[in-house]
Design a protein around this motif. Structure first.
Motif, short mmCIF file in Angstrom:
data_model
loop_
_atom_site.label_atom_id
_atom_site.label_comp_id
_atom_site.label_asym_id
_atom_site.label_seq_id
_atom_site.Cartn_x
_atom_site.Cartn_y
_atom_site.Cartn_z
N ARG A 230 0.85 -1.19 0.00
CA ARG A 230 0.00 0.00 0.00
C ARG A 230 0.88 1.23 0.00
O ARG A 230 1.89 1.30 0.71
CB ARG A 230 -0.89 0.00 1.23
CG ARG A 230 -1.73 1.26 1.29
CD ARG A 230 -2.50 1.36 2.57
NE ARG A 230 -2.76 2.77 2.80
CZ ARG A 230 -3.15 3.28 3.93
NH1 ARG A 230 -3.33 2.50 4.97
NH2 ARG A 230 -3.36 4.55 4.05
N TYR B 272 -3.30 3.74 -2.24
CA TYR B 272 -3.31 3.09 -3.55
C TYR B 272 -2.25 2.01 -3.62
O TYR B 272 -1.39 1.91 -2.75
CB TYR B 272 -3.08 4.13 -4.67
CG TYR B 272 -1.68 4.70 -4.71
CD1 TYR B 272 -0.71 4.17 -5.57
CD2 TYR B 272 -1.31 5.77 -3.90
CE1 TYR B 272 0.57 4.70 -5.61
CE2 TYR B 272 -0.04 6.29 -3.94
CZ TYR B 272 0.91 5.77 -4.80
OH TYR B 272 2.18 6.28 -4.85
N SER C 225 0.41 0.22 -6.69
CA SER C 225 0.92 0.40 -8.05
C SER C 225 2.02 -0.61 -8.31
O SER C 225 2.65 -1.13 -7.38
CB SER C 225 1.43 1.82 -8.27
OG SER C 225 2.58 2.06 -7.48
N MET D 242 -0.89 2.67 -11.39
CA MET D 242 -1.76 2.37 -10.24
C MET D 242 -2.74 1.28 -10.66
O MET D 242 -3.16 1.24 -11.82
CB MET D 242 -2.56 3.60 -9.83
CG MET D 242 -1.80 4.58 -9.02
SD MET D 242 -2.84 5.84 -8.21
CE MET D 242 -4.24 6.02 -9.24
N SER E 274 -5.10 0.07 -7.91
CA SER E 274 -6.21 0.19 -6.96
C SER E 274 -6.07 1.52 -6.24
O SER E 274 -4.97 2.07 -6.14
CB SER E 274 -6.24 -0.97 -5.96
OG SER E 274 -5.22 -0.86 -5.00
N LEU E 275 -7.21 2.01 -5.77
CA LEU E 275 -7.22 3.34 -5.16
C LEU E 275 -8.47 3.48 -4.30
O LEU E 275 -9.54 3.00 -4.67
CB LEU E 275 -7.26 4.39 -6.28
CG LEU E 275 -7.52 5.84 -5.94
CD1 LEU E 275 -6.34 6.44 -5.18
CD2 LEU E 275 -7.76 6.64 -7.21
N SER F 50 -12.62 9.44 -9.36
CA SER F 50 -11.72 10.06 -8.38
C SER F 50 -11.52 11.51 -8.78
O SER F 50 -11.24 11.79 -9.96
CB SER F 50 -10.39 9.32 -8.33
OG SER F 50 -9.56 9.86 -7.33
N TYR G 217 -11.07 1.12 -14.52
CA TYR G 217 -11.34 0.84 -13.11
C TYR G 217 -12.80 0.46 -12.91
O TYR G 217 -13.67 0.99 -13.59
CB TYR G 217 -11.05 2.06 -12.23
CG TYR G 217 -9.60 2.24 -11.87
CD1 TYR G 217 -9.13 1.94 -10.60
CD2 TYR G 217 -8.69 2.73 -12.79
CE1 TYR G 217 -7.80 2.12 -10.25
CE2 TYR G 217 -7.35 2.92 -12.46
CZ TYR G 217 -6.93 2.61 -11.19
OH TYR G 217 -5.61 2.78 -10.85
#
Length: 107
Positions: free
Chosen positions: A21, A28, A30, A35, A37-38, A68, A76
């Motif tokens: 993380r 997020y 990466s 990236m 996930s966020l 976002s 996403y």
């Protein structure tokens, strides 16, 4: 709500040795310069998936766009609340996101 989603997210990320993380205010993950996930400012989790994984996700959960800062994040999917309770499946999708960005040319 933020504490709850952070706890779930941290546990899933910690369980996978492939990634860590990052981010203090906007957590997020990466890899390979991308990236995958966020958690946005609305305390929603989005995972970046390949086209085929997005289709499968849509059939199972109904893929809704993830936003976002007011922008729709391409590739996403928004993780529904029901899936947040299934850490095993959620971890599988996070791994799929990792595998997808690793298949892209490095940035």
């Amino acid at each position: 709500m933020r504490e709850k989603i952070l706890k779930i997210y941290d546990a899933i990320v910690e369980a996978n040795p492939n990634f860590d993380r990052k981010g203090k205010t906007m957590p997020y993950t990466s890899a390979n310069g991308y990236m995958f996930s966020l958690i946005n400012k609305d305390d929603e989790l989005g995972i970046r998936l390949s086209k085929s994984d997005t289709i499968a996700f849509d059939k199972a959960y109904g893929a809704k766009p993830f936003k976002s800062h007011g922008a729709t994040m391409r590739e996403y999917v928004l993780i529904p609340d029901a899936l947040l309770k299934d850490s095993k499946t959620l971890g599988t999708y996070l791994q799929k996101g990792f595998e997808y960005v690793m298949s892209l040319p490095p940035k």
